[in-house]
Design a protein around this motif. Structure first.
Motif, PDB file in Angstrom:
ATOM      1  N   GLU A  35     -32.888 -41.922  -1.664  1.00  0.00           N
ATOM      2  CA  GLU A  35     -31.949 -43.019  -1.894  1.00  0.00           C
ATOM      3  C   GLU A  35     -32.724 -44.270  -2.277  1.00  0.00           C
ATOM      4  O   GLU A  35     -33.835 -44.511  -1.771  1.00  0.00           O
ATOM      5  N   GLU A  36     -32.115 -45.057  -3.128  1.00  0.00           N
ATOM      6  CA  GLU A  36     -32.669 -46.350  -3.521  1.00  0.00           C
ATOM      7  C   GLU A  36     -33.004 -47.155  -2.265  1.00  0.00           C
ATOM      8  O   GLU A  36     -32.204 -47.224  -1.332  1.00  0.00           O
ATOM      9  N   GLY A  37     -34.223 -47.723  -2.216  1.00  0.00           N
ATOM     10  CA  GLY A  37     -34.641 -48.556  -1.098  1.00  0.00           C
ATOM     11  C   GLY A  37     -35.383 -47.816   0.007  1.00  0.00           C
ATOM     12  O   GLY A  37     -36.047 -48.453   0.821  1.00  0.00           O
ATOM     13  N   GLN A  38     -35.278 -46.483   0.055  1.00  0.00           N
ATOM     14  CA  GLN A  38     -36.018 -45.725   1.071  1.00  0.00           C
ATOM     15  C   GLN A  38     -37.509 -45.712   0.746  1.00  0.00           C
ATOM     16  O   GLN A  38     -37.910 -45.979  -0.379  1.00  0.00           O
ATOM     17  N   ARG A  39     -38.308 -45.353   1.733  1.00  0.00           N
ATOM     18  CA  ARG A  39     -39.762 -45.261   1.566  1.00  0.00           C
ATOM     19  C   ARG A  39     -40.100 -44.155   0.566  1.00  0.00           C
ATOM     20  O   ARG A  39     -39.628 -43.026   0.687  1.00  0.00           O
ATOM     21  N   GLY A  71     -40.108 -30.257 -16.576  1.00  0.00           N
ATOM     22  CA  GLY A  71     -41.224 -31.111 -16.951  1.00  0.00           C
ATOM     23  C   GLY A  71     -41.030 -32.561 -16.552  1.00  0.00           C
ATOM     24  O   GLY A  71     -41.967 -33.350 -16.627  1.00  0.00           O
ATOM     25  N   GLY A  72     -39.823 -32.931 -16.128  1.00  0.00           N
ATOM     26  CA  GLY A  72     -39.534 -34.318 -15.783  1.00  0.00           C
ATOM     27  C   GLY A  72     -40.211 -34.746 -14.488  1.00  0.00           C
ATOM     28  O   GLY A  72     -40.290 -33.983 -13.526  1.00  0.00           O
ATOM     29  N   LEU A  73     -40.697 -35.981 -14.484  1.00  0.00           N
ATOM     30  CA  LEU A  73     -41.291 -36.586 -13.291  1.00  0.00           C
ATOM     31  C   LEU A  73     -40.185 -37.254 -12.489  1.00  0.00           C
ATOM     32  O   LEU A  73     -39.516 -38.165 -12.988  1.00  0.00           O
ATOM     33  N   VAL A  74     -39.994 -36.808 -11.258  1.00  0.00           N
ATOM     34  CA  VAL A  74     -39.002 -37.397 -10.369  1.00  0.00           C
ATOM     35  C   VAL A  74     -39.764 -38.272  -9.383  1.00  0.00           C
ATOM     36  O   VAL A  74     -40.428 -37.769  -8.479  1.00  0.00           O
ATOM     37  N   GLY A  75     -39.689 -39.566  -9.608  1.00  0.00           N
ATOM     38  CA  GLY A  75     -40.307 -40.513  -8.701  1.00  0.00           C
ATOM     39  C   GLY A  75     -41.598 -41.097  -9.226  1.00  0.00           C
ATOM     40  O   GLY A  75     -42.509 -40.360  -9.593  1.00  0.00           O
ATOM     41  N   TRP A  76     -41.635 -42.415  -9.303  1.00  0.00           N
ATOM     42  CA  TRP A  76     -42.858 -43.149  -9.608  1.00  0.00           C
ATOM     43  C   TRP A  76     -43.082 -44.271  -8.599  1.00  0.00           C
ATOM     44  O   TRP A  76     -44.156 -44.851  -8.538  1.00  0.00           O
ATOM     45  N   SER A  77     -42.105 -44.555  -7.777  1.00  0.00           N
ATOM     46  CA  SER A  77     -42.170 -45.681  -6.842  1.00  0.00           C
ATOM     47  C   SER A  77     -43.264 -45.517  -5.797  1.00  0.00           C
ATOM     48  O   SER A  77     -43.722 -46.500  -5.219  1.00  0.00           O
ATOM     49  N   TRP A  78     -43.708 -44.303  -5.554  1.00  0.00           N
ATOM     50  CA  TRP A  78     -44.805 -44.035  -4.610  1.00  0.00           C
ATOM     51  C   TRP A  78     -46.107 -44.700  -5.056  1.00  0.00           C
ATOM     52  O   TRP A  78     -46.985 -44.948  -4.252  1.00  0.00           O
ATOM     53  N   CYS A  80     -46.416 -47.729  -6.646  1.00  0.00           N
ATOM     54  CA  CYS A  80     -46.386 -49.199  -6.712  1.00  0.00           C
ATOM     55  C   CYS A  80     -45.860 -49.792  -5.405  1.00  0.00           C
ATOM     56  O   CYS A  80     -44.767 -49.441  -4.966  1.00  0.00           O
ATOM     57  N   PRO A  81     -46.616 -50.723  -4.801  1.00  0.00           N
ATOM     58  CA  PRO A  81     -46.081 -51.414  -3.628  1.00  0.00           C
ATOM     59  C   PRO A  81     -44.759 -52.082  -3.987  1.00  0.00           C
ATOM     60  O   PRO A  81     -44.604 -52.512  -5.132  1.00  0.00           O
ATOM     61  N   PRO A  82     -43.800 -52.130  -3.131  1.00  0.00           N
ATOM     62  CA  PRO A  82     -43.847 -51.831  -1.702  1.00  0.00           C
ATOM     63  C   PRO A  82     -43.559 -50.352  -1.374  1.00  0.00           C
ATOM     64  O   PRO A  82     -43.208 -50.037  -0.231  1.00  0.00           O
ATOM     65  N   HIS A  83     -43.686 -49.453  -2.328  1.00  0.00           N
ATOM     66  CA  HIS A  83     -43.494 -48.015  -2.122  1.00  0.00           C
ATOM     67  C   HIS A  83     -42.094 -47.700  -1.598  1.00  0.00           C
ATOM     68  O   HIS A  83     -41.920 -46.988  -0.618  1.00  0.00           O
ATOM     69  N   GLN A  84     -41.104 -48.267  -2.289  1.00  0.00           N
ATOM     70  CA  GLN A  84     -39.700 -47.984  -2.011  1.00  0.00           C
ATOM     71  C   GLN A  84     -39.055 -47.511  -3.304  1.00  0.00           C
ATOM     72  O   GLN A  84     -39.340 -48.048  -4.388  1.00  0.00           O
ATOM     73  N   TRP A  85     -38.180 -46.522  -3.177  1.00  0.00           N
ATOM     74  CA  TRP A  85     -37.516 -45.968  -4.361  1.00  0.00           C
ATOM     75  C   TRP A  85     -36.703 -47.045  -5.059  1.00  0.00           C
ATOM     76  O   TRP A  85     -35.949 -47.781  -4.428  1.00  0.00           O
ATOM     77  N   HIS A  86     -36.859 -47.128  -6.366  1.00  0.00           N
ATOM     78  CA  HIS A  86     -36.101 -48.083  -7.185  1.00  0.00           C
ATOM     79  C   HIS A  86     -34.759 -47.518  -7.595  1.00  0.00           C
ATOM     80  O   HIS A  86     -33.860 -48.263  -7.973  1.00  0.00           O
ATOM     81  N   LEU A  87     -34.630 -46.202  -7.577  1.00  0.00           N
ATOM     82  CA  LEU A  87     -33.398 -45.510  -7.931  1.00  0.00           C
ATOM     83  C   LEU A  87     -33.115 -44.466  -6.864  1.00  0.00           C
ATOM     84  O   LEU A  87     -33.930 -44.240  -5.971  1.00  0.00           O
ATOM     85  N   GLY A  88     -31.980 -43.805  -6.968  1.00  0.00           N
ATOM     86  CA  GLY A  88     -31.683 -42.635  -6.153  1.00  0.00           C
ATOM     87  C   GLY A  88     -31.824 -41.403  -7.021  1.00  0.00           C
ATOM     88  O   GLY A  88     -31.881 -41.502  -8.256  1.00  0.00           O
ATOM     89  N   ALA A  89     -31.878 -40.222  -6.395  1.00  0.00           N
ATOM     90  CA  ALA A  89     -32.011 -38.978  -7.154  1.00  0.00           C
ATOM     91  C   ALA A  89     -31.229 -37.870  -6.481  1.00  0.00           C
ATOM     92  O   ALA A  89     -31.240 -37.746  -5.248  1.00  0.00           O
TER      93      ALA A  89
END
Length: 151
Positions: A35-39, A71-78, A80-89
């Protein structure tokens, strides 16, 4: 493996050490990966299936920004600080993927500068694409007719 998005972008000598960190993961259709905002402490590369990336819209259903497939990358927020999801999936079909723990990949990046550079370059390209997709999708949903068209 070769020819699949992220793995194609990683130099051959760095690919195998990265793949040793990954493990297979499966998600039934409808599973929320995050979810958006989670670690943000991991990421996935889709082998089969589809995942919708969405953004919270107050007072409405989440808006789907992009649908990712093999082939799609799910997640890049890991990365970049603050290491919180920018989107949900959410998995929209059964998904098979490689899952990577962010802390392990960070440690490998510290030791392998070629991997670090290739991974950062690839993720920056992904972020740029996601920003364009989000802009277009939100303009399609909420802007005047035709404002989400490509320029």
């Amino acid at each position: 493996m070769k020819g699949t998005g992220l793995f194609e972008a990683i130099p051959e000598g760095s690919r195998e050490p990265l793949m040793r960190l990954g493990h297979e993961a499966s998600f039934p259709a409808g599973t929320r990966l995050f979810e958006e905002g989670q670690r943000a402490d991991r990421f996935w590369v889709i082998r089969t299936g589809t995942v919708n990336l969405d953004i919270h819209v107050p007072g409405r259903q989440a808006a789907v920004v992009e649908t990712l497939g093999a082939g799609g990358l799910v997640g890049w927020s890991w990365l970049c600080p603050p290491h919180q999801w920018h989107l949900g999936a959410q998995a929209t079909s059964p998904v098979e993927a490689w899952e990577f723990d962010a802390a392990e990949v960070h440690a490998l990046r510290e030791r392998d500068h070629e991997l670090d550079r290739a991974l950062l370059t690839y993720v920056v390209e992904v972020i740029g694409g996601r920003l364009r997709a989000a802009r277009t999708r939100l303009l399609d949903l909420y802007g005047p007719y035709g404002s989400g068209s490509a320029r």
